[in-house]
Design an enzyme around this catalytic site. Structure first.
Site, mmCIF file in Angstrom:
data_model
loop_
_atom_site.group_PDB
_atom_site.id
_atom_site.type_symbol
_atom_site.label_atom_id
_atom_site.label_comp_id
_atom_site.label_asym_id
_atom_site.label_seq_id
_atom_site.Cartn_x
_atom_site.Cartn_y
_atom_site.Cartn_z
ATOM 1 N NE ARG A 231 3.695 -29.109 -24.279
ATOM 2 C CZ ARG A 231 4.790 -28.939 -25.009
ATOM 3 N NH1 ARG A 231 6.205 -29.373 -24.719
ATOM 4 N NH2 ARG A 231 4.448 -28.299 -26.404
ATOM 5 C CD GLU A 260 8.623 -25.618 -19.536
ATOM 6 O OE1 GLU A 260 9.016 -25.080 -20.690
ATOM 7 O OE2 GLU A 260 8.589 -26.968 -19.500
ATOM 8 C CG HIS A 279 10.815 -27.256 -23.018
ATOM 9 N ND1 HIS A 279 9.518 -26.679 -22.248
ATOM 10 C CD2 HIS A 279 10.919 -27.570 -24.014
ATOM 11 C CE1 HIS A 279 8.818 -27.461 -23.470
ATOM 12 N NE2 HIS A 279 9.573 -27.981 -24.467
#
Length: 323
Positions: A231, A260, A279
C-alpha cells in the site's frame, strides 16, 4: 439463509460483464457509490468490485439486512470503519488471486534494476548506443516486509532466482518454511542495511502505516532498491523522495502511492531511478474471471450456511494466518 440471496455489486461506473455468472445464483443489483444508499436496503450481501470506493461508510445506515461483504481486492483497509468493525457482518477478501502475479512483478523489477533495462529503454528512445556493465541477482539479499500469501509467493520467486530472502512481520521467528528467519518490523533500522532489495507486501494497518520513514530509509544501503506492491501509505512518500535525492537509496519500484493516480506534479515521475506503475502488479489476463470464481465459491458456501473462505479479521485488517 434464503436460497436466492440479494447481492449488491458496487462498481465504479460500468458493471463488470463477469457478473452474468453470478446472476444465475443470486438476485443482483448494481450500484455506483452514489446509488449504493438506495440499493443496499434489503440486500443480504455486498460485492465490492470498486475496491477503492469508500461509499459503504455513507450507505451503512441503510444496510438493514446485510450479513456479508466481499472485496474484489486483497487489501481491505479502505472498507473497514468502526461500525463495520464492531458489527456481526462477515468481511471476506480476494486473497490468493494476486499472489503469483505480484511475485512475478517483483522479480521483474529486480531484474530491471539489475540489468538496467529502464536505462536501456530510455537510450533506445534516443537511438543512443551506450555500453554499460550490469549486475547479477544471484547471491543478492532481499527483505520482504509482509509474510502473508503475497509475501510468501514473492519469497519463493526471488529464492528461485538465486536471491537470499529474509522476512519481516509482526513477530520474529526462525525456521520459517518460506523465509527462514523473520524479523519484527519494530526494529527495521537495525536490520534494513543488510539488504540489496526491500520489498513491501504488507497490508495497511495502524502498525504499518508510515513504516518506511526517513530513519528507516537512512539506514538502508545506498545501493539498495525499494519495491512497494503493498500500500502506498506504508511509505512516507516525501521521505522517500528526499532519500532518493540524497542517494540514501539507489532506486524504487512503486506500484502503489499515497494518492492515486500519482499527481502529475510528483517529483517521482522525473527520477530516472524510479519505476512507476499504476497499481497493476496483480492484474493479469483472466484475473477478473478468477475474482468471480472465488466469489462464487463463497456464495455457494453462504447459501448453504457453511464457513466462508478468506474471512478478514476486522480488528487486524487482514486474513489471519497461523504463521
Amino acid at each position: 439463509m434464503a436460497n436466492t440471496p440479494t447481492i449488491v455489486v458496487l462498481h465504479d461506473g460500468t458493471p463488470p460483464a463477469e457478473m452474468a455468472r453470478i446472476a444465475e445464483h443470486a438476485n443482483l443489483r448494481y450500484a455506483t457509490g452514489e446509488q449504493l444508499p438506495h440499493q443496499i436496503p434489503g440486500a443480504d450481501a455486498l460485492f465490492v468490485w470498486a475496491f477503492r470506493s469508500e461509499a459503504i461508510t455513507t450507505a451503512w445506515p441503510a444496510a438493514d439486512k446485510l450479513t456479508w461483504i466481499h472485496s474484489a481486492s486483497a487489501g481491505v483497509d479502505r472498507l473497514i470503519f468502526d461500525e463495520l468493525r464492531d458489527s456481526a457482518v462477515t468481511l471476506t477478501n480476494s486473497r490468493g488471486v494476486f499472489d503469483q502475479p505480484m511475485a512475478e512483478y517483483v522479480l521483474a523489477t529486480v531484474l530491471t534494476f539489475a540489468k538496467d533495462l529502464h536505462t536501456t529503454l530510455r537510450l533506445q528512445d534516443r537511438r543512443t548506443w551506450q555500453h554499460r556493465v550490469t549486475e547479477r541477482i544471484e547471491g543478492k539479499t532481499a527483505l520482504v516486509i509482509g509474510t502473508g500469501p503475497i509475501g510468501r509467493a514473492i519469497a519463493s520467486q526471488l529464492t528461485a532466482a538465486g536471491l537470499h530472502v529474509t522476512g519481516a512481520g509482526r513477530r520474529p521467528r526462525t525456521d520459517d518454511p518460506d523465509f527462514g528467519d523473520v524479523h519484527t518490523t519494530d526494529h527495521l533500522t537495525d536490520i534494513i542495511g543488510e539488504f540489496d532489495y526491500v520489498v513491501l507486501a504488507a497490508p495497511r494497518t495502524p502498525q504499518t502505516e508510515g513504516l518506511i520513514n526517513a530513519d528507516v530509509l537512512a539506514a538502508c544501503r545506498p545501493t539498495a532498491r525499494l519495491i512497494n506492491v503493498g500500500r502506498g501509505e506504508l511509505v512516507v512518500q516525501d521521505d522517500l523522495v528526499e532519500a532518493l535525492r540524497a542517494e540514501h537509496l539507489a532506486g524504487a519500484a512503486l506500484d502503489v502511492f499515497e494518492s492515486e493516480p500519482l499527481p502529475h506534479t510528483s517529483p517521482l515521475w522525473d527520477m530516472p531511478n524510479v519505476l512507476i506503475s499504476p497499481h497493476m502488479s496483480g492484474d493479469t489476463t483472466g484475473w477478473t474471471d478468477e475474482l468471480v470464481d472465488l466469489f462464487l465459491t463463497n456464495l455457494r458456501a453462504y447459501v448453504r450456511n457453511e464457513e466462508l473462505v478468506n474471512i478478514v479479521d476486522k480488528q487486524r485488517g487482514y486474513v489471519s494466518t497461523p504463521v
